[in-house]
Design a protein around this motif. Sequence first.
Motif, mmCIF file in Angstrom:
data_model
loop_
_atom_site.group_PDB
_atom_site.id
_atom_site.type_symbol
_atom_site.label_atom_id
_atom_site.label_comp_id
_atom_site.label_asym_id
_atom_site.label_seq_id
_atom_site.Cartn_x
_atom_site.Cartn_y
_atom_site.Cartn_z
ATOM 1 N N ILE A 61 -50.427 49.904 -19.696
ATOM 2 C CA ILE A 61 -50.196 48.499 -20.058
ATOM 3 C C ILE A 61 -49.091 47.904 -19.192
ATOM 4 O O ILE A 61 -49.171 46.756 -18.743
ATOM 5 N N GLU A 62 -48.064 48.686 -18.964
ATOM 6 C CA GLU A 62 -46.972 48.218 -18.110
ATOM 7 C C GLU A 62 -47.500 47.845 -16.723
ATOM 8 O O GLU A 62 -47.135 46.805 -16.152
ATOM 9 N N GLU A 63 -48.381 48.666 -16.182
ATOM 10 C CA GLU A 63 -48.974 48.377 -14.872
ATOM 11 C C GLU A 63 -49.842 47.126 -14.920
ATOM 12 O O GLU A 63 -49.846 46.322 -13.987
ATOM 13 N N GLU A 64 -50.590 46.963 -16.009
ATOM 14 C CA GLU A 64 -51.447 45.781 -16.142
ATOM 15 C C GLU A 64 -50.610 44.500 -16.214
ATOM 16 O O GLU A 64 -50.964 43.477 -15.627
ATOM 17 N N LYS A 104 -55.973 40.515 -23.937
ATOM 18 C CA LYS A 104 -56.393 41.912 -24.040
ATOM 19 C C LYS A 104 -55.192 42.848 -24.043
ATOM 20 O O LYS A 104 -55.127 43.826 -24.802
ATOM 21 N N VAL A 105 -54.222 42.542 -23.187
ATOM 22 C CA VAL A 105 -53.002 43.351 -23.146
ATOM 23 C C VAL A 105 -52.269 43.282 -24.486
ATOM 24 O O VAL A 105 -51.826 44.300 -25.028
ATOM 25 N N ALA A 106 -52.163 42.068 -25.039
ATOM 26 C CA ALA A 106 -51.464 41.900 -26.314
ATOM 27 C C ALA A 106 -52.160 42.679 -27.418
ATOM 28 O O ALA A 106 -51.511 43.320 -28.266
ATOM 29 N N TYR A 107 -53.481 42.645 -27.427
ATOM 30 C CA TYR A 107 -54.232 43.385 -28.432
ATOM 31 C C TYR A 107 -53.989 44.897 -28.305
ATOM 32 O O TYR A 107 -53.825 45.602 -29.300
ATOM 33 N N CYS A 108 -53.996 45.379 -27.075
ATOM 34 C CA CYS A 108 -53.751 46.811 -26.856
ATOM 35 C C CYS A 108 -52.355 47.208 -27.330
ATOM 36 O O CYS A 108 -52.164 48.262 -27.943
#
Length: 912
Positions: free
Chosen positions: A123-126, A76-80
């Motif tokens: 995203i950095e926090e995730e 999910k992170v990569a997609y974002c």
Amino acid sequence: MAEAAVVLALGKLVTSFGVSSLRTYLDKEPARLQDLPSTAKHIERELDMVHHFLSQVGTKIYSNKVLEGWIVRVRKVAYCVEDITDEYNYSITLEHERRFQRLMHKVFYPKTFHRIAVELKDIEEEIKHLSQLKRDYREMFNELLDSTSDSAHIHLISSNGSSHTIKEDDIVGMKRDMELLGKWLDPKELDLTVISGWGFGGLGKTTLVRKVYDWEKGLKSFDCYSWIAVSHNYYIDALLRQLIQELSEDQSKVPTDLDTMNRGKLNDELKKVLSKKKYLIVLDDVWDTTAFHELSDSLVDDNKGSRIIITTRNNDIASLAQEMYKMKLNPLGNDDAFELFHRRCFQKSNMECPFHLEELSKQIVNKCGGLPLAINAIGNVLAVQESKEIVWRRINNQFQCELEDNPGLDKVRSALSISFMYLPRHLKNCFLYCSMFPQDHIFNRELLIKLWIVEGFVTQRGHSTLEEVADGYFIELIQQSMMQLVEDDEIGRVISCKMHDIVRELALSFSRKERFGLADINLETQKKDDVRRLLVSNFDQVSDMIRSGMDLPRLRTFIAVNKVANYHLISLLISRCRYLAVLELQGSPLDKIPENIGDLFNLRYLGLRRTHIKSLPRSIKRLSYLETLDLNSTNIERLPREVAKLKKLRHIFAEQLFDPEEKQLRYFRGVKLPDSAFELAQLQTLQTVEATKKSVNLLKYMPELRQLCVENVCRADCATLFSSLSNMSHLYDLVISANDLNDPLDFNAFSPKCTKLEKLTIRGCWDSETFQRPVFCDYGANMKYLTLTFCKNDTNPLQSISLSVPNLIFFSIRRGCWAEEIILRAGWFPQLRTLYLGKLELRRLVIQEGAIIRLEVLLLLSLPCLSEVPKGLELLASLKKLHVSMQHPEFKREWERDNWKTKLHHVQEIRV
């Protein structure tokens, strides 16, 4: 694949968020915006480590639920990241354009770039949280990395292990293959011979070879025997030790220090064991040519008639055998499939299917696609079920779910899943992408590889274009038995392929697990922000999507098949799915496209083939990333001048078919291009453009063209046109169509400095000296395909063509010819494999001895004046296929009177 999603996001991060692209703006903006480059760099570093971790874990991903859950969040992170990066790049481009136009960018800038900065911080926090989770579950992750054995692999191999006991009902439909394999083991050929049997998982390769192996062992035809299961994670020293152990006739002479011998001593010992022996070795389930090559140095050839049999799923590995000893296994035919199913399922009732289960039995067997392994497995499951229609109907309706989780189908899952799990990384996304299309869908190579490219699955390699790299991917999937070849073109290049039904079902299960893409599902049961790619093929699903308001914020690919898309649906897609990169609407009943299609800033592929679209909206100019525009068989006659703004456009398909029976010279019409469109310097495909005084000159500004079709060419424009074409050093496929049968084309100005031209189609007449012009004299040896249509010339060009174009593989002459008789003389067309003569007034064909010596296919179609069988036809020793249609009645009488079918007994396929 999660790893591929991370790689794709990384690639975009590396080329974006650079300080140079932001330097113009940063000094006057808030601190959060000034932190953009450093934030992006931190995300890049973290994702790079995740990528290395996933690479190291490999197939163990599928054996650990904790890791699976963690990967879902990584994906999910990569997609974002991918979505935000695409939006950022577009915004930077737009800002530059606005600055040059002296427009205020401050209003736009905070609204877009500020949001991007905030999202990147989130995203950095995730990612930090994901790293913390990995630390919290350190023991489980370390266990995966420290394990020396691949648990998933072990499970698959043990589930698919070969049994030394082969039941009679395991070999239904294999009798001919068994006889051929037995013949190849015949001792008349004394040289060491390598034999291969190949095909995708579940076809019965191991079963077939095991049956023959056990038979030969019982006959004691060889001095010694060994069966080695090589598999994917083989260890060469272990294989050598097993060979020594099994091939030693006197077990007491096996060295006591065998387990501690190094590689060199093992090789020497194996040579000693095999010296002056006639041996039979089976290398089962080989995945890598290296395994064979590492063993081959130790395999002695003393001219005793020894044999090595390889079973594999990969055509490259099968090619270790000579072509004459290479066996491709195919799925069972319907009769054999039903016989095997009845034997397995109805043993208690003399293998007779109850009447009330006949139709369901057919449906279930058809879903197995002729795979013996699947038929056996589902037969075993049903054999212990009650013979009630309601029970069988439930299993039939839930076949895909049964395939995923029924313990009785473990072997099927394992045999097919291992093929996917050990696919090279660059092929996995390409393979999963194909699974989204409907069952029995035929994939066109050219269109499919363009979709792969815009999806980001294809990476640059050396000096090859992305299309050339993707073409290699396509061939690899076929060679590894993941796709089935449907059709080759005339020069041996794959045109189309399909996916086996059961392979597709399992691929779909992987696709859902990976959140890769969805096909024909109920969106109400899905998490909307997880839907990345979607294919729809039924009207009910379209209605549900419209009713639900199309809430798919991360959708990047939408494909509609079976004519289900409508204007309302497309309008919703444009307004709700802002990251859309692929919009494929082929065949849909659309007569217009919404005006706001330009809002799809990320669109890279627009497929409108066989729709009723008459024009493109002006907002198309904002599709600055568009690479492929497919308008074939629409009602568009002229492209708008806004197309010239699409600087990344690589492929334009745009022609109208006016005369399906091809009776007229201009049976298809090209599109009219605005003059400014010829500045599209990256264009590689242009099919088809109408020739005008301007267009033939402006083509010189498109030096990157690989495929070009120009129609309505008049003689007066030939010099300009061919002068422009002479600049195209990459052109390999050219179609030239004249505007008048009485106005011959002049090729004199076609004088390239270099050319890769392989395929040439000429529609219309040409000058008598055409095939002595520079393009043929200097580069004719490169040409493999030549089609001449409507060629009512006065002089016979065959001798000139044979001399100038000696390496033709395909030659076609249709609709018009220079004479009523064609004579092919000795030495002409030595490489020709296919000759197609169609819709001619041909009365006589003569083939002299020594002409077309390698011809495999002869097509004589719609030749109503051909009154006699071609002279010299019996001389074509390599002929495999002969088709003759609509010939003169006298031809048929001579054919039957002289018993030509018997004369041509070596020809495998004859249709007269």
